[in-house]
Scaffold this motif. Structure first.
Motif, short mmCIF file in Angstrom:
data_model
loop_
_atom_site.label_atom_id
_atom_site.label_comp_id
_atom_site.label_asym_id
_atom_site.label_seq_id
_atom_site.Cartn_x
_atom_site.Cartn_y
_atom_site.Cartn_z
N GLY A 222 -28.03 11.18 20.62
CA GLY A 222 -26.88 12.05 20.82
C GLY A 222 -26.86 12.77 22.16
O GLY A 222 -26.12 13.74 22.34
N CYS A 223 -27.66 12.29 23.10
CA CYS A 223 -27.70 12.90 24.44
C CYS A 223 -26.58 12.34 25.31
O CYS A 223 -26.25 11.16 25.23
N SER A 224 -26.03 13.18 26.15
CA SER A 224 -25.12 12.73 27.21
C SER A 224 -25.99 12.33 28.40
O SER A 224 -26.95 13.02 28.74
N VAL A 225 -25.62 11.22 29.02
CA VAL A 225 -26.33 10.75 30.21
C VAL A 225 -25.46 11.02 31.42
O VAL A 225 -24.29 10.63 31.44
N VAL A 226 -26.02 11.69 32.41
CA VAL A 226 -25.33 11.86 33.68
C VAL A 226 -26.19 11.17 34.74
O VAL A 226 -27.40 11.37 34.78
N TYR A 227 -25.55 10.33 35.54
CA TYR A 227 -26.30 9.55 36.53
C TYR A 227 -25.39 9.27 37.71
O TYR A 227 -24.25 9.72 37.76
N GLY A 228 -25.87 8.49 38.66
CA GLY A 228 -25.16 8.27 39.91
C GLY A 228 -23.90 7.45 39.87
O GLY A 228 -23.23 7.29 40.88
N GLY A 229 -23.54 6.88 38.72
CA GLY A 229 -22.26 6.21 38.57
C GLY A 229 -22.20 4.75 38.97
O GLY A 229 -21.15 4.12 38.87
N GLY A 230 -23.32 4.18 39.40
CA GLY A 230 -23.32 2.80 39.88
C GLY A 230 -23.32 1.78 38.77
O GLY A 230 -23.67 2.06 37.62
#
Length: 192
Positions: free
Chosen positions: A32-40
């Motif tokens: 249930g975690c949201s992942v935020v990353y560089g978008g690639g």
């Protein structure tokens, strides 16, 4: 929980790195975690996002506009935020995150990782920072950082700002078990 993940864009790395990135995405999404990353869309970034999306996870990409113009962004993300430059990207990645996980990567990944460690040392970021040590990728860095401490460029207690984990299965338990960073971090930042 919002987890910031730093990852490489290179697609030419060993398959074990891609497998770990995908498994991390799956694991975070299933928890249930949201992942935020560089978008690639390529390399470990793409594998991470694909893994999380395959399990119905929320995946937020932060991408500089020039990368969007080059069509480097992942087309299937829950949300893609375009920013002006790399500095804004780093700020947005870290802001509001409950933890940082660094997958193996090149100079961009390492720069993001060192900025997070620096901000933690200065009492600006207080949350866990984990290095996913796939194929012992971060073992030499750990040795180097121990030398930095031994040479008195950092205090011995600064080594507690980050930790190595050897498997995806260890990531969430390590995040949950890591206490918040020291309230007196700014006073402790100076090497005495």
């Amino acid at each position: 929980m919002r987890v910031c993940v730093y990852a490489a864009s290179s697609a030419r790395v060993a398959p074990e790195y891609h497998a770990a990135a995908r498994a991390l995405g799956e694991s975070l999404a299933q928890a249930g975690c949201s992942v935020v990353y560089g978008g690639g869309s390529t390399g470990l970034m793409g594998s991470l996002a694909d893994g999380a999306l395959s399990k119905g996870g929320e995946v937020i990409g932060i991408l500089p506009k020039f990368m969007a113009d080059l069509e480097w962004g992942h087309p299937g993300l829950t949300h893609l935020e375009l920013v002006e430059d790399m500095r804004e990207r780093k700020h947005k990645l870290l802001t509001g995150s409950d933890a940082v996980v660094a997958l193996p990567g090149g100079c961009g990944t390492l720069e993001e990782l060192f900025e997070a460690i620096t901000l933690k040392r200065l009492g600006i970021y207080f949350n866990p920072i984990l290095l996913l040590n796939v194929r012992n990728f971060y073992t030499p860095l750990q040795g180097f950082m121990q030398q930095v401490i031994a040479e008195h460029f950092m205090n011995p207690g600064h080594e507690a700002m980050w930790q190595l984990v050897d498997s995806v299965e260890q990531v969430l338990p390590a995040i949950r078990a890591t206490p918040p960073w020291r309230e007196d971090a700014r006073e402790y930042a100076v090497v005495r």
